[in-house]
Design a protein around this motif. Structure first.
Motif, PDB file in Angstrom:
ATOM      1  N   MET A   1      13.123   6.723  -0.921  1.00 26.37           N
ATOM      2  CA  MET A   1      12.127   6.017  -0.145  1.00 26.37           C
ATOM      3  C   MET A   1      11.515   4.912  -1.008  1.00 26.37           C
ATOM      4  SD  MET A   1       8.617   7.285   1.697  1.00 26.37           S
ATOM      5  CE  MET A   1       8.082   8.259   0.341  1.00 26.37           C
ATOM      6  N   LYS A   2      11.474   3.719  -0.460  1.00 30.02           N
ATOM      7  CA  LYS A   2      10.883   2.585  -1.161  1.00 30.02           C
ATOM      8  C   LYS A   2       9.463   2.379  -0.663  1.00 30.02           C
ATOM      9  CE  LYS A   2      15.237   0.253  -1.946  1.00 30.02           C
ATOM     10  NZ  LYS A   2      15.467   0.331  -3.321  1.00 30.02           N
ATOM     11  N   LYS A   3       8.556   2.163  -1.626  1.00 31.45           N
ATOM     12  CA  LYS A   3       7.152   1.960  -1.294  1.00 31.45           C
ATOM     13  C   LYS A   3       6.784   0.493  -1.492  1.00 31.45           C
ATOM     14  CE  LYS A   3       5.384   6.519  -2.335  1.00 31.45           C
ATOM     15  NZ  LYS A   3       4.307   7.252  -2.998  1.00 31.45           N
ATOM     16  N   PHE A   4       6.025  -0.022  -0.533  1.00 36.01           N
ATOM     17  CA  PHE A   4       5.548  -1.397  -0.580  1.00 36.01           C
ATOM     18  C   PHE A   4       4.039  -1.382  -0.414  1.00 36.01           C
ATOM     19  CE2 PHE A   4       9.849  -1.463   0.977  1.00 36.01           C
ATOM     20  CZ  PHE A   4      10.432  -2.563   0.355  1.00 36.01           C
ATOM     21  N   ILE A   5       3.373  -2.308  -1.100  1.00 38.78           N
ATOM     22  CA  ILE A   5       1.925  -2.428  -0.949  1.00 38.78           C
ATOM     23  C   ILE A   5       1.573  -3.888  -0.704  1.00 38.78           C
ATOM     24  CG2 ILE A   5       1.527  -2.552  -3.445  1.00 38.78           C
ATOM     25  CD1 ILE A   5      -1.149  -1.008  -2.884  1.00 38.78           C
ATOM     26  N   PHE A   6       0.687  -4.103   0.268  1.00 37.41           N
ATOM     27  CA  PHE A   6       0.216  -5.431   0.625  1.00 37.41           C
ATOM     28  C   PHE A   6      -1.294  -5.475   0.486  1.00 37.41           C
ATOM     29  CE2 PHE A   6       4.212  -5.064   2.812  1.00 37.41           C
ATOM     30  CZ  PHE A   6       4.755  -6.330   2.757  1.00 37.41           C
ATOM     31  N   PHE A   7      -1.805  -6.533  -0.095  1.00 37.39           N
ATOM     32  CA  PHE A   7      -3.243  -6.751  -0.194  1.00 37.39           C
ATOM     33  C   PHE A   7      -3.625  -7.826   0.815  1.00 37.39           C
ATOM     34  CE2 PHE A   7      -2.099  -4.974  -4.222  1.00 37.39           C
ATOM     35  CZ  PHE A   7      -3.154  -4.143  -4.535  1.00 37.39           C
ATOM     36  N   SER A  66     -16.931   2.792  -6.566  1.00 39.30           N
ATOM     37  CA  SER A  66     -15.997   2.905  -5.436  1.00 39.30           C
ATOM     38  C   SER A  66     -14.771   2.014  -5.637  1.00 39.30           C
ATOM     39  CB  SER A  66     -16.691   2.584  -4.119  1.00 39.30           C
ATOM     40  OG  SER A  66     -17.099   1.244  -4.089  1.00 39.30           O
ATOM     41  N   LYS A  67     -14.937   0.866  -6.287  1.00 41.16           N
ATOM     42  CA  LYS A  67     -13.790   0.005  -6.588  1.00 41.16           C
ATOM     43  C   LYS A  67     -12.863   0.665  -7.597  1.00 41.16           C
ATOM     44  CE  LYS A  67     -16.134  -4.270  -5.491  1.00 41.16           C
ATOM     45  NZ  LYS A  67     -16.660  -5.543  -5.965  1.00 41.16           N
ATOM     46  N   ILE A  68     -13.432   1.315  -8.592  1.00 42.72           N
ATOM     47  CA  ILE A  68     -12.632   2.043  -9.582  1.00 42.72           C
ATOM     48  C   ILE A  68     -11.886   3.192  -8.911  1.00 42.72           C
ATOM     49  CG2 ILE A  68     -12.784   3.547 -11.615  1.00 42.72           C
ATOM     50  CD1 ILE A  68     -15.085   1.700 -12.572  1.00 42.72           C
ATOM     51  N   PHE A  69     -12.548   3.877  -7.997  1.00 39.36           N
ATOM     52  CA  PHE A  69     -11.920   4.970  -7.252  1.00 39.36           C
ATOM     53  C   PHE A  69     -10.726   4.458  -6.452  1.00 39.36           C
ATOM     54  CE2 PHE A  69     -11.797   7.858  -3.523  1.00 39.36           C
ATOM     55  CZ  PHE A  69     -11.543   9.039  -4.205  1.00 39.36           C
ATOM     56  N   LEU A  70     -10.874   3.312  -5.797  1.00 36.98           N
ATOM     57  CA  LEU A  70      -9.785   2.716  -5.028  1.00 36.98           C
ATOM     58  C   LEU A  70      -8.631   2.305  -5.947  1.00 36.98           C
ATOM     59  CD1 LEU A  70      -8.534   1.626  -2.436  1.00 36.98           C
ATOM     60  CD2 LEU A  70      -9.878  -0.461  -2.755  1.00 36.98           C
ATOM     61  N   ILE A  71      -8.940   1.690  -7.058  1.00 33.27           N
ATOM     62  CA  ILE A  71      -7.895   1.292  -8.014  1.00 33.27           C
ATOM     63  C   ILE A  71      -7.139   2.517  -8.507  1.00 33.27           C
ATOM     64  CG2 ILE A  71      -7.500   0.305 -10.310  1.00 33.27           C
ATOM     65  CD1 ILE A  71      -9.821  -1.639  -9.716  1.00 33.27           C
ATOM     66  N   LYS A  72      -7.854   3.597  -8.758  1.00 35.97           N
ATOM     67  CA  LYS A  72      -7.218   4.832  -9.211  1.00 35.97           C
ATOM     68  C   LYS A  72      -6.222   5.350  -8.176  1.00 35.97           C
ATOM     69  CE  LYS A  72      -8.363   9.496 -10.644  1.00 35.97           C
ATOM     70  NZ  LYS A  72      -9.414  10.508 -10.753  1.00 35.97           N
ATOM     71  N   HIS A  73      -6.587   5.308  -6.902  1.00 38.92           N
ATOM     72  CA  HIS A  73      -5.670   5.738  -5.834  1.00 38.92           C
ATOM     73  C   HIS A  73      -4.444   4.840  -5.755  1.00 38.92           C
ATOM     74  CE1 HIS A  73      -7.467   9.134  -3.866  1.00 38.92           C
ATOM     75  NE2 HIS A  73      -8.645   8.546  -3.864  1.00 38.92           N
ATOM     76  N   ILE A  74      -4.655   3.556  -5.910  1.00 37.10           N
ATOM     77  CA  ILE A  74      -3.548   2.601  -5.831  1.00 37.10           C
ATOM     78  C   ILE A  74      -2.576   2.797  -6.988  1.00 37.10           C
ATOM     79  CG2 ILE A  74      -2.951   0.151  -5.945  1.00 37.10           C
ATOM     80  CD1 ILE A  74      -5.692  -0.401  -4.599  1.00 37.10           C
ATOM     81  N   LEU A  75      -3.116   3.002  -8.176  1.00 34.27           N
ATOM     82  CA  LEU A  75      -2.276   3.086  -9.373  1.00 34.27           C
ATOM     83  C   LEU A  75      -1.538   4.416  -9.521  1.00 34.27           C
ATOM     84  CD1 LEU A  75      -4.504   1.276 -12.021  1.00 34.27           C
ATOM     85  CD2 LEU A  75      -2.654   0.338 -10.629  1.00 34.27           C
ATOM     86  N   LYS A  76      -1.868   5.405  -8.693  1.00 35.85           N
ATOM     87  CA  LYS A  76      -1.172   6.700  -8.761  1.00 35.85           C
ATOM     88  C   LYS A  76       0.298   6.576  -8.391  1.00 35.85           C
ATOM     89  CE  LYS A  76      -3.784   9.246  -6.107  1.00 35.85           C
ATOM     90  NZ  LYS A  76      -4.347  10.383  -5.365  1.00 35.85           N
ATOM     91  N   ASN A  77       0.618   5.619  -7.555  1.00 35.37           N
ATOM     92  CA  ASN A  77       1.971   5.479  -7.032  1.00 35.37           C
ATOM     93  C   ASN A  77       2.759   4.402  -7.761  1.00 35.37           C
ATOM     94  OD1 ASN A  77       1.734   7.346  -4.761  1.00 35.37           O
ATOM     95  ND2 ASN A  77       0.230   5.883  -4.006  1.00 35.37           N
ATOM     96  N   LYS A  78       4.067   4.547  -7.686  1.00 32.36           N
ATOM     97  CA  LYS A  78       4.956   3.508  -8.176  1.00 32.36           C
ATOM     98  C   LYS A  78       5.574   2.847  -6.946  1.00 32.36           C
ATOM     99  CE  LYS A  78       8.728   2.569 -11.256  1.00 32.36           C
ATOM    100  NZ  LYS A  78       9.682   3.062 -12.218  1.00 32.36           N
ATOM    101  N   TYR A  79       5.529   1.534  -6.915  1.00 33.84           N
ATOM    102  CA  TYR A  79       5.969   0.790  -5.747  1.00 33.84           C
ATOM    103  C   TYR A  79       7.257   0.027  -6.041  1.00 33.84           C
ATOM    104  CZ  TYR A  79       1.268   1.793  -4.143  1.00 33.84           C
ATOM    105  OH  TYR A  79       0.127   2.436  -3.781  1.00 33.84           O
ATOM    106  N   PHE A  80       8.021  -0.203  -5.004  1.00 34.85           N
ATOM    107  CA  PHE A  80       9.209  -1.044  -5.115  1.00 34.85           C
ATOM    108  C   PHE A  80       8.782  -2.511  -5.193  1.00 34.85           C
ATOM    109  CE2 PHE A  80      12.695  -3.467  -3.115  1.00 34.85           C
ATOM    110  CZ  PHE A  80      13.686  -3.199  -4.043  1.00 34.85           C
TER     111      PHE A  80
END
Length: 113
Positions: A1-7, A66-80
């Motif tokens: 499964m490939k993961k993608f993230i968009f901001f 809360s911004k640090i908390f969000l960054i922590k959630h984002i950085l947990k994953n490895k994205y394609f």
């Protein structure tokens, strides 16, 4: 499964431009996982999209914690691939830190007289 993230930390119309690209990714990679970091302006709308798997809310007025908390959630994953196409500092900072094979980031610089 490939993961993608968009901001997309901007207005609703700006997200609508990306929906075509997201649909094409879903067509090519059937089992892909799409994550979107959304602003309060488009968060509720993006949550209703069935092609989006995960939506995180980012409000520039939130506390640093809360911004640090969000960054922590984002950085947990490895994205394609990661796409910071809104030109916001927060998006570019996260895009820089994210573990992904491909990265696209846009930086807007306006110069007035």
């Amino acid at each position: 499964m490939k993961k993608f993230i968009f901001f997309r930390n901007d207005r609703l119309g700006d997200f609508l431009i990306l929906t075509n690209i997201i649909k094409k990714i879903k067509e090519k990679y059937k089992d892909s996982h799409i994550t979107v970091i959304a602003s309060p302006y488009n968060y509720k709308f993006i949550k209703k999209y069935n092609i989006i798997n995960k939506v995180y809310l980012h409000n520039k007025n939130n506390s640093l914690l809360s911004k640090i908390f969000l960054i922590k959630h984002i950085l947990k994953n490895k994205y394609f691939a990661s796409f910071a196409v809104d030109g916001k500092s927060f998006s570019n900072f996260c895009n820089f830190l994210i573990k992904s094979k491909y990265k696209l980031g846009l930086v807007y610089r306006f110069k007035f007289l």
